[in-house]
Design an enzyme around this catalytic site. Sequence first.
Site, PDB file in Angstrom:
ATOM      1  N   GLN B 126     -17.203   1.546   1.530  1.00 23.34           N
ATOM      2  CA  GLN B 126     -17.877   1.321   0.357  1.00 23.34           C
ATOM      3  C   GLN B 126     -17.379   0.043   0.222  1.00 23.34           C
ATOM      4  O   GLN B 126     -16.420  -0.698   0.994  1.00 23.34           O
ATOM      5  CB  GLN B 126     -16.306   2.069  -1.031  1.00 23.34           C
ATOM      6  CG  GLN B 126     -17.246   0.806  -2.118  1.00 23.34           C
ATOM      7  CD  GLN B 126     -15.691   0.801  -3.077  1.00 23.34           C
ATOM      8  OE1 GLN B 126     -14.350   0.841  -2.592  1.00 23.34           O
ATOM      9  NE2 GLN B 126     -16.081   1.011  -4.478  1.00 23.34           N
ATOM     10  N   GLY B 127     -18.948  -1.012   0.301  1.00 21.74           N
ATOM     11  CA  GLY B 127     -18.970  -1.483   0.349  1.00 21.74           C
ATOM     12  C   GLY B 127     -19.333  -3.077  -0.576  1.00 21.74           C
ATOM     13  O   GLY B 127     -19.714  -3.260  -0.954  1.00 21.74           O
ATOM     14  N   SER B 129     -16.154  -5.571  -1.938  1.00 17.89           N
ATOM     15  CA  SER B 129     -15.764  -6.667  -2.096  1.00 17.89           C
ATOM     16  C   SER B 129     -16.257  -7.680  -0.876  1.00 17.89           C
ATOM     17  O   SER B 129     -16.781  -7.072  -0.174  1.00 17.89           O
ATOM     18  CB  SER B 129     -13.728  -6.706  -1.770  1.00 17.89           C
ATOM     19  OG  SER B 129     -13.755  -5.886  -2.757  1.00 17.89           O
ATOM     20  N   SER B 161     -12.682  -0.172   4.327  1.00 18.42           N
ATOM     21  CA  SER B 161     -11.851   0.418   4.305  1.00 18.42           C
ATOM     22  C   SER B 161     -12.787   1.781   5.375  1.00 18.42           C
ATOM     23  O   SER B 161     -13.874   1.888   5.132  1.00 18.42           O
ATOM     24  CB  SER B 161     -11.183   1.697   3.646  1.00 18.42           C
ATOM     25  OG  SER B 161     -10.410   0.979   2.837  1.00 18.42           O
ATOM     26  N   GLU B 245     -13.537   6.991 -10.544  1.00 15.61           N
ATOM     27  CA  GLU B 245     -12.434   6.596  -8.450  1.00 15.61           C
ATOM     28  C   GLU B 245     -10.739   6.785 -10.020  1.00 15.61           C
ATOM     29  O   GLU B 245     -10.461   6.851  -8.982  1.00 15.61           O
ATOM     30  CB  GLU B 245     -13.006   5.468  -8.457  1.00 15.61           C
ATOM     31  CG  GLU B 245     -11.465   4.389  -7.513  1.00 15.61           C
ATOM     32  CD  GLU B 245     -12.533   3.465  -6.718  1.00 15.61           C
ATOM     33  OE1 GLU B 245     -12.938   2.258  -7.338  1.00 15.61           O
ATOM     34  OE2 GLU B 245     -10.885   2.612  -6.152  1.00 15.61           O
ATOM     35  N   ASN B 387      -2.799  -3.745 -10.396  1.00 14.83           N
ATOM     36  CA  ASN B 387      -1.972  -2.951 -11.709  1.00 14.83           C
ATOM     37  C   ASN B 387      -2.991  -4.743 -12.855  1.00 14.83           C
ATOM     38  O   ASN B 387      -2.531  -4.069 -13.961  1.00 14.83           O
ATOM     39  CB  ASN B 387      -1.187  -3.532 -11.137  1.00 14.83           C
ATOM     40  CG  ASN B 387      -1.406  -1.639 -11.098  1.00 14.83           C
ATOM     41  OD1 ASN B 387      -2.213  -1.842 -10.687  1.00 14.83           O
ATOM     42  ND2 ASN B 387      -0.035  -1.061 -10.583  1.00 14.83           N
ATOM     43  N   GLU B 388      -3.002  -6.288 -12.573  1.00 14.75           N
ATOM     44  CA  GLU B 388      -3.041  -7.073 -13.438  1.00 14.75           C
ATOM     45  C   GLU B 388      -4.366  -6.792 -14.085  1.00 14.75           C
ATOM     46  O   GLU B 388      -4.401  -7.032 -15.978  1.00 14.75           O
ATOM     47  CB  GLU B 388      -2.671  -7.896 -12.699  1.00 14.75           C
ATOM     48  CG  GLU B 388      -1.597  -8.595 -12.423  1.00 14.75           C
ATOM     49  CD  GLU B 388      -0.762  -8.112 -11.566  1.00 14.75           C
ATOM     50  OE1 GLU B 388      -1.700  -7.964 -10.239  1.00 14.75           O
ATOM     51  OE2 GLU B 388       0.341  -7.621 -11.069  1.00 14.75           O
TER      52      GLU B 388
END
Lengths: 378, 401
Positions: B126-127, B129, B161, B245, B387-388
Amino acid sequence: MDFQPSDDQRLLIESVERMLADNYSFAQRKTYIAEPAGHSEAMWSRFAEQGLLGLPFAEEYGGYGGGAQEVMLVMQAFGRALVVEPFLATVVLAGTAIRTAGSAEQKQALLTAIAEGSLKMAFAHGERQARYDLTDVVTVAKKNAGGWVLDGSKTVVQHGEAADKLIVSARTSGERHDSDGITLFIVDANAQGVARRGYATRDETRGADISLSNVQVSEADVLGTVGGGLATVQAVVDAGIAATSGEMVGAMEAMNAMTLEYSKTRVQFGAPIGTYQVVQHRMSDMFMTQEQGRSMAMLATMMIDEEDPARRAYNMAMAKVGVGQAGRYVAQSAVQMHGGIGMTEEYAVGHYFRRAMVIERLFGDPAYYLQRLAETVV
Amino acid sequence: MDLRFTPEEVAFREEVRAFIRDNLPADIRDWMKLGHAPRKEDIVRWQRILNAKGWAGLSWPKEWGGTGWTAIQKMIFLEENQVAPAPELSSFNITMIGPVLIQFGTEAQKKRFLPRAANIDDWWCQGFSEPGAGSDLASLKTAAKREGDFYIVNGQKIWTSTAHMADWCFVLVRTDPNARKRQEGISFILVDMKTPGITVRPIISIDGSHHLNEVFFDDVKVPVENLVHQENKGWDVAKFLLGNERTGIARLGKSRERVNASIDMARQVNANGRPLIADPAFRQRVAQLNVDMKALEITQYRVVSAYDQAGGSGKPDPLSSVLKVKGTELLQATTELAIDVAGPMATPIWAQELEALNEPDDLLEASSASVGSYLFLRAASIYGGTNEIQKNILTKAVLGL
């Protein structure tokens, strides 16, 4: 699996919410608490008219024929409104004892009277030395010609003062912590030898210490089998855990709604505090905790009909821990987010806080149940 | 309301459990039981077994070789698969690119890529970020310029990843630098990792593993037929993908598996002259985790059963952010439990010592491996929207602020 309320359940919630919206504002509630009984007789009659006092009873006893789910939903609404009437004590606790162990005559007489609103009852099991241990019963009942004679004392009996009749546990055989030998009796609250000392509890309901000295009851007043009362006590406690878990969810919903509302109106440093991320994230945490608590209240409700006692006990314990911890976090956060006003008696949030604190320790607190759960880790 | 599993769901769980028990290669199971992450060949081997059974296309419709399962069935499968423990299905292949192509792909794209994705004949990555676009994805800069039948891609992705193992990468690129809003002007394209101009550089994680990468694009030619959906509409695709996701993100089965592993270890190690399993503080900690896992399990079933009831097409449930936050907190807590059981044995890296042993020492190996997942899963509260960020989502979606 299906977590949505049915159409009938939706109608039930709506009618209860409408009734509470009209009759149970924070200000109205204050006047109910000020009545001699510590709650409103008029509201009690209204509950009866609406069929709530027979909610979990069969229709043959004038009941609504509901189950644990209906009780949970109504208790949630009661939790949001901080209802102080003895619904839990009478309908849920005493009602469960009678439904579980009562003879046909007892059910007919008592459940019918409860459902129509003419009989209030209380469940007198806990004793000062027992803490949360259900088998720690030293009140005794001795057989005599007229039936049984009861001696002993019970503590923090919810709504014990307002009750017309009590369900009293007493030891008819065995030693202090024995599982066998506990028997339940239906005792007239004004019987000779019954002394009640009522007091306010932190949540603005009423509790009572009850002493029994030489109280004569008849054979017909035995509820269930002689010596086999613990199973009924356990059923009552389970019903109480499920119902108050629902109530806690309602209280959390109310506290979260109040906090959100407050965050939109309270201006500090030129902006509503709800615009600050630190406040937003705390409220997100409160919401998440509420939802985890709701899941656990659903678990408790689901377990009421579970037949395997070990599975039931295990899951009830989990629910009690989860709901108690959730309620504590939301209540503490709600007061914190309100700041000074949250500390005041005139503002509602502190009243929810106190009810949450009481619910947390009804029938055993999270620490107690966590210990029980820890014993099962293998 | 019916808060119980239906008899069909109970039978389904039995079927899944039995299949995994009978078909999961023992060497993979034993390796993972010690707390190791599955290797590439383990993941491929297991996914091909599942694919042969028709169970790889977890959330895909039947016509594309999917299971056609309800969301509750999917959840049951994920739990059983994680707790086995078995390698999880490649999320890039199964929950990301598969559903994206089924939703937005051309017929040719579906035929070309879906069967290969199900069988991991292609390993996808997955590209998304970039160095300057993490949680704030829309600020991405990697550019794709149309030249004839090709896009010419230039830029850099990061935190990619398994890019070093990947055959293909789905990439978000900026195709219109002058768009009115940052979200408009982004496109979603499929890039063959063997294309000249791609450089993959490893990023070693704090657990010492090579999982993450930087990927550099230097005049990389991508055929326009590899555009998914419309040009400049890639943000819609990305939003769809990120919504997908989140459904399985609680990874409850993995948490349970970690707790089970800790209990196994606690039986074998001593503390204060008795097995650690007998220590009340340890037992209480496990009990608390069990409580938290139970609450999350029910919350999860609330989310998926609502999804099923909405006919599988409901709006993203804000409760899925609860699953993300609570699920990853719990997962991290279970890995903490494992390293605390391992105690001082968690500190050395035993790799060579373990290899030199004639007899395997499972306790030593599990103690050492426990730290791997403890360290690696610090990422759990960062990936998939930190999580933020989830709390920001809840602030908007639930609190309405």
